[in-house]
Design a protein around this motif. Structure first.
Motif, mmCIF file in Angstrom:
data_model
loop_
_atom_site.group_PDB
_atom_site.id
_atom_site.type_symbol
_atom_site.label_atom_id
_atom_site.label_comp_id
_atom_site.label_asym_id
_atom_site.label_seq_id
_atom_site.Cartn_x
_atom_site.Cartn_y
_atom_site.Cartn_z
ATOM 1 N N ILE A 99 -7.845 65.201 -18.657
ATOM 2 C CA ILE A 99 -9.025 65.619 -17.803
ATOM 3 C C ILE A 99 -10.709 65.812 -18.522
ATOM 4 O O ILE A 99 -10.961 66.992 -18.938
ATOM 5 N N PRO A 100 -11.914 65.410 -17.843
ATOM 6 C CA PRO A 100 -12.828 65.654 -19.279
ATOM 7 C C PRO A 100 -13.653 66.523 -18.706
ATOM 8 O O PRO A 100 -13.681 66.462 -16.875
ATOM 9 N N PRO A 101 -13.879 67.783 -19.562
ATOM 10 C CA PRO A 101 -14.507 68.952 -18.866
ATOM 11 C C PRO A 101 -15.069 68.189 -17.185
ATOM 12 O O PRO A 101 -15.798 69.304 -16.356
ATOM 13 N N TRP A 102 -16.389 67.641 -17.312
ATOM 14 C CA TRP A 102 -17.741 67.224 -15.962
ATOM 15 C C TRP A 102 -16.350 66.751 -14.740
ATOM 16 O O TRP A 102 -17.401 67.517 -14.232
ATOM 17 N N LEU A 103 -16.116 66.842 -15.126
ATOM 18 C CA LEU A 103 -14.488 66.216 -13.642
ATOM 19 C C LEU A 103 -14.521 68.084 -13.196
ATOM 20 O O LEU A 103 -14.472 67.800 -11.967
ATOM 21 N N VAL A 104 -14.393 68.433 -14.349
ATOM 22 C CA VAL A 104 -13.398 70.053 -13.584
ATOM 23 C C VAL A 104 -14.601 71.025 -12.838
ATOM 24 O O VAL A 104 -14.128 71.397 -11.270
ATOM 25 N N GLU A 105 -15.661 70.410 -12.767
ATOM 26 C CA GLU A 105 -16.842 70.968 -12.279
ATOM 27 C C GLU A 105 -17.177 69.662 -11.270
ATOM 28 O O GLU A 105 -17.727 70.512 -10.001
ATOM 29 N N TRP A 106 -17.404 68.718 -11.346
ATOM 30 C CA TRP A 106 -17.770 67.873 -10.502
ATOM 31 C C TRP A 106 -17.020 67.445 -8.658
ATOM 32 O O TRP A 106 -17.400 67.192 -8.146
ATOM 33 N N MET A 107 -15.461 68.026 -9.453
ATOM 34 C CA MET A 107 -14.698 67.287 -8.183
ATOM 35 C C MET A 107 -15.014 68.814 -7.096
ATOM 36 O O MET A 107 -15.163 69.289 -7.330
ATOM 37 N N PRO A 108 -15.993 67.375 -5.250
ATOM 38 C CA PRO A 108 -16.027 68.574 -4.588
ATOM 39 C C PRO A 108 -13.799 68.724 -4.191
ATOM 40 O O PRO A 108 -13.441 68.692 -3.999
ATOM 41 N N ASN A 109 -14.711 69.887 -2.698
ATOM 42 C CA ASN A 109 -13.441 70.774 -2.464
ATOM 43 C C ASN A 109 -13.201 69.700 -1.394
ATOM 44 O O ASN A 109 -11.840 69.540 -1.375
ATOM 45 N N LYS A 110 -14.066 69.256 -0.615
ATOM 46 C CA LYS A 110 -13.821 68.067 0.229
ATOM 47 C C LYS A 110 -14.062 66.663 -0.457
ATOM 48 O O LYS A 110 -15.085 66.611 -0.749
ATOM 49 N N GLY A 111 -13.008 66.175 -0.664
ATOM 50 C CA GLY A 111 -13.581 64.728 -0.649
ATOM 51 C C GLY A 111 -12.174 64.218 -1.786
ATOM 52 O O GLY A 111 -11.990 64.683 -2.277
ATOM 53 N N GLY A 112 -12.624 62.882 -2.797
ATOM 54 C CA GLY A 112 -11.834 62.188 -3.918
ATOM 55 C C GLY A 112 -12.270 60.586 -3.366
ATOM 56 O O GLY A 112 -13.198 60.471 -2.766
ATOM 57 N N TYR A 113 -11.969 60.267 -4.760
ATOM 58 C CA TYR A 113 -11.995 58.439 -5.111
ATOM 59 C C TYR A 113 -10.647 58.126 -6.079
ATOM 60 O O TYR A 113 -10.016 59.305 -6.424
ATOM 61 N N LEU A 114 -11.524 56.762 -6.110
ATOM 62 C CA LEU A 114 -10.049 56.178 -6.944
ATOM 63 C C LEU A 114 -11.381 56.154 -8.164
ATOM 64 O O LEU A 114 -11.620 55.445 -8.610
ATOM 65 N N ILE A 115 -10.030 56.153 -9.586
ATOM 66 C CA ILE A 115 -10.472 56.623 -10.751
ATOM 67 C C ILE A 115 -11.177 54.599 -11.151
ATOM 68 O O ILE A 115 -10.813 53.763 -10.912
ATOM 69 N N GLY A 116 -11.220 55.349 -12.689
ATOM 70 C CA GLY A 116 -11.865 53.435 -12.683
ATOM 71 C C GLY A 116 -10.691 52.644 -13.614
ATOM 72 O O GLY A 116 -10.965 50.717 -13.308
ATOM 73 N N ASN A 117 -9.796 53.092 -13.557
ATOM 74 C CA ASN A 117 -8.896 52.049 -15.103
ATOM 75 C C ASN A 117 -7.658 53.012 -14.532
ATOM 76 O O ASN A 117 -7.352 54.436 -14.452
ATOM 77 N N LEU A 118 -6.533 52.555 -14.738
ATOM 78 C CA LEU A 118 -4.814 53.323 -15.384
ATOM 79 C C LEU A 118 -4.240 52.349 -16.505
ATOM 80 O O LEU A 118 -4.263 51.284 -15.983
ATOM 81 N N GLN A 119 -4.475 53.502 -17.805
ATOM 82 C CA GLN A 119 -2.900 52.336 -18.551
ATOM 83 C C GLN A 119 -1.870 53.048 -19.062
ATOM 84 O O GLN A 119 -2.060 54.338 -18.636
ATOM 85 N N PRO A 120 -1.478 52.809 -19.570
ATOM 86 C CA PRO A 120 0.009 53.796 -20.710
ATOM 87 C C PRO A 120 -1.145 55.001 -20.764
ATOM 88 O O PRO A 120 -1.820 54.116 -22.142
ATOM 89 N N ALA A 121 -1.076 56.167 -20.591
ATOM 90 C CA ALA A 121 -1.361 57.083 -21.775
ATOM 91 C C ALA A 121 -2.668 57.211 -20.900
ATOM 92 O O ALA A 121 -3.429 58.578 -21.918
ATOM 93 N N HIS A 122 -3.712 57.284 -20.305
ATOM 94 C CA HIS A 122 -5.424 56.737 -20.133
ATOM 95 C C HIS A 122 -5.434 56.065 -19.081
ATOM 96 O O HIS A 122 -5.000 55.793 -17.898
ATOM 97 N N MET A 123 -5.887 57.339 -18.277
ATOM 98 C CA MET A 123 -6.795 57.417 -16.724
ATOM 99 C C MET A 123 -8.501 57.637 -17.235
ATOM 100 O O MET A 123 -8.547 58.293 -18.066
ATOM 101 N N ASP A 124 -8.866 56.123 -16.407
ATOM 102 C CA ASP A 124 -10.732 56.739 -16.956
ATOM 103 C C ASP A 124 -11.117 57.218 -15.725
ATOM 104 O O ASP A 124 -10.870 56.398 -14.727
ATOM 105 N N PHE A 125 -11.375 58.171 -15.599
ATOM 106 C CA PHE A 125 -11.820 58.940 -14.183
ATOM 107 C C PHE A 125 -12.723 58.891 -14.038
ATOM 108 O O PHE A 125 -13.751 59.066 -13.552
ATOM 109 N N ARG A 126 -14.316 57.589 -14.834
ATOM 110 C CA ARG A 126 -15.620 57.437 -14.323
ATOM 111 C C ARG A 126 -14.835 57.188 -12.862
ATOM 112 O O ARG A 126 -14.682 56.692 -12.477
ATOM 113 N N PHE A 127 -16.066 57.617 -12.112
ATOM 114 C CA PHE A 127 -16.368 57.005 -10.683
ATOM 115 C C PHE A 127 -17.171 54.946 -10.691
ATOM 116 O O PHE A 127 -18.330 55.467 -11.150
ATOM 117 N N PHE A 128 -16.615 54.701 -10.152
ATOM 118 C CA PHE A 128 -17.337 53.054 -10.102
ATOM 119 C C PHE A 128 -17.298 52.992 -8.628
ATOM 120 O O PHE A 128 -16.428 53.356 -8.235
#
Ligand code: GLC
Length: 622
Positions: free
Chosen positions: A408-437
């Motif tokens: 979980i990248p440090p930026w996301l801990v701050e960035w994720m709003p209380n209300k709302g969500g999104y789909l991450i950029g990519n999912l692979q074995p042992a890998h989530m790309d948390f960037r917002f595309f």
């Protein structure tokens, strides 16, 4: 209602035929284009140019899965009119060229400052705003028409950029499939159908082109990234010329990237054409039906993959450079889902296509389940990931992909709003790309890949993170940018993709149109309207740039083209749809109740029961 005990069983719901708009099985009357390939060169010669426009009935000789879908030759297209120059339509609906009207910018058309007399300030402001907006729209239409490319005298697409200031053209003088989509939609919304119809038919012919890179051929369903109309000397006659179409399937593209998105966009545009023009004869043509099936076959082919998402190399879509999106990038999954939904509506229920339709339906269910479950992040889900146990070897593992919480990248801990969500950029074995595309998230809403709640949550997040995602120019292609060592490793130190530039967190005005469709679908058009207003203040003055740089999108991109067609068309589509939201339906897909049922069965099924031979599963029909 259908209730089943397992994933396999739930998929059996879809063994039947897909719904179909309207279908006339008398294929022998479908018109048919013939071509001959010039051996040893990479150009295609079109003969019987007129057949594509005139619907001459011929007997099709389709051999599905075979290269030679079209044979024989008949006529030659010689000295067709110029491909560029200002074009407009006369009373008879034919196009003519007026080069004097080139680059009529907003400055030249006189954007006047606010000169108030005794008039009511508010009313005047509103009036002048709307007249400025009208002038900008008019200019955009002029520029869009100016970008039209002709082949054999008929409009077939729009050039990527018409930038007179650029010293190196690269491939921006070509018609890109993905770039033409907003142009095509703009023309459909204006009820100018010919250019879209011609585009669909000509690119279809290119699909069967034999393409190789160092002796390797990609699958036959592949659509080119772009094509160019070339004027070449006529064989055997030095005094005459003819026009040929020259496609690029990635074999000439920088990085040799495969344009996976082209075929998916082609299907989406085809459905939009049918829905807006009411002309179903195009969809019913045997060559068009075969084209759809070839794309589907390529996408649905079995491979080694464990996931229902489409496995691709880096740069397979709008992001067509190395950006670490290889694997299962969201943009491709959203377009894939959308194309499957569209194809499901259009495929003729004929003998031989039952297996394909079954595979398509099964994939739709599995894909939406996978994306909704595993790509979704909001505060709650993030907290779950934060507390994940790892190394779970079992069928009922919670952390199925073995994600280490430290990812979980440090930026996301701050960035994720209380209300709302999104789909991450990519999912692979042992890998989530948390960037917002952005495109992937917008199109997941448009195609109903995500639930209604998730769709609204995506828009909530966009509102909450407006300063990061929109700021001074909509819309960030992704957030955040890769910086420092991450940029070095993931992009290979790409100087075009430096932080907050181009694909690496640059702002792309073309994304306005996809945002607009998503907002209209969720009945929240005001969000898109706000973004359009911001863009409108700068786009024409800045000469319609391809992209903007910096964290707030303040500068015109370092290597950005000017008069970029999909910037112009994206703006126009947004304006047209906001003025007439009902028309956005040609692009949307609503969730199908069969899919919802099968989906809920999957959620409630016990994963342990998935083992064992398929025929041991039961289907319960209530
Ligand atoms: C760039 C973009 C690509 C676009 C092309 C033509 O390569 O990355 O998405 O299709 O330019 O505009």
């Amino acid at each position: 209602m259908v209730a089943m005990g397992s994933l396999e069983a739930s998929l059996q719901v879809f063994s039947g035929a897909a719904p179909f708009i309207k279908y006339d099985s008398t294929y022998s009357f479908g018109s048919f284009l013939k071509y001959k390939k010039k051996t040893g060169t990479n150009v295609m010669r079109f003969f019987k140019c007129s057949s594509i426009y005139n619907q001459v009935p011929t007997i099709p000789t389709v051999r599905f899965g075979n290269l030679k879908r079209f044979e024989s030759l008949d006529c030659k297209c010689q000295n067709a009119e110029s491909v560029s120059g200002f074009t407009t339509e006369n009373e008879n609906g034919t196009w003519f060229v007026d080069n004097d009207s080139k680059f009529n910018t907003i400055q030249e058309t006189g954007r006047s400052p606010n000169l108030l007399g005794s008039k009511d300030v508010q009313t005047f402001k509103k009036e002048s705003e709307s007249s400025v907006s009208d002038i900008i729209e008019e200019e955009a239409w002029d520029l869009l028409r100016e970008s039209i490319v002709h082949y054999c005298g008929s409009p077939i697409g729009t050039i990527a950029a018409n930038d007179p200031t650029s010293s190196s053209v690269l491939n921006y003088d070509q018609v890109f499939i993905r770039d033409f989509i907003p142009s095509g939609i703009a023309f459909l919304l204006k009820e100018e159908y010919d250019i879209v119809r011609n585009f669909i038919l000509h690119t279809l012919q290119l699909q069967s082109w034999e393409k190789t890179m160092d002796c390797h051929s990609p699958g036959q369903g592949l659509m080119p990234a772009s094509f160019k109309v070339r004027t070449v000397p006529l064989e055997g006659d030095d005094t005459a010329t003819e026009e040929v179409l020259d496609p690029d399937f990635g074999e000439a593209a920088i990085g040799r990237v495969a344009p996976v998105d082209s075929g998916l966009w082609w299907i989406i545009l085809l459905r939009a054409y049918g829905k807006s023009s009411g002309d179903m004869s195009l969809v019913e043509r045997i060559d068009v039906q075969t084209g759809i099936k070839m794309i589907l076959k390529l996408c649905l082919a079995d491979g080694f993959d464990m996931f229902p998402t489409l496995l691709v190399a880096d740069g397979p879509c709008m992001i067509d450079r190395r950006m670490g999106i290889h694997g299962h990038p969201l943009e491709i999954q959203a377009l894939f889902y959308s194309a499957l939904m569209c194809a499901r509506e259009m495929l003729a229920p004929e003998d031989g296509s039952a297996d394909l339709i079954r595979a398509l339906n099964n994939r739709l269910v599995a894909l939406s389940f996978h994306i909704r479950e595993y790509y979704w992040v909001d505060l709650k889900k993030l907290n779950e990931i934060y507390r994940y146990k790892t190394e779970e070897y079992s069928y009922d593992a919670v952390n199925k992909f073995n994600i280490y919480p430290d990812q979980i990248p440090p930026w996301l801990v701050e960035w994720m709003p209380n209300k709302g969500g999104y789909l991450i950029g990519n999912l692979q074995p042992a890998h989530m790309d948390f960037r917002f595309f952005s495109l992937g998230n917008f199109w997941s809403v448009v195609s109903s890949l995500v639930t209604v709640d998730q769709s609204n949550a995506i828009l909530d997040l966009i509102e909450a993170k407006w300063a990061d995602l929109v700021a001074d120019m909509p819309f960030k292609i992704c957030y955040p940018a890769l910086e420092g060592q991450e940029w070095q490793i993931i992009t290979g130190s790409d100087p075009k993709n430096t932080p907050w530039s181009y694909h690496n967190g640059g702002s792309w005005p073309t994304l306005l149109w996809q945002l607009t469709v998503a907002c209209i679908k969720m009945d929240r058009p005001e969000i898109a309207a706000k973004a359009v207003k911001i863009a409108e203040e700068r786009l024409a003055q800045d000469k319609w740039p391809e992209y903007y740089d910096t964290k707030r999108g303040r500068f015109i991109g370092k290597q950005s083209r000017l008069y970029q067609t999909w910037t112009i068309a994206g703006y126009l589509v947004s304006k047209l749809l906001l003025a007439n939201p009902n028309k956005a339906k040609i692009l949307m897909s609503d969730e199908d109740s069969d899919l919802v049922n099968a989906f809920s069965c999957m959620i409630t099924s016990n994963p342990r029961k998935k083992r064992g031979p398929k025929n041991s599963q039961k289907t319960y029909i209530v």
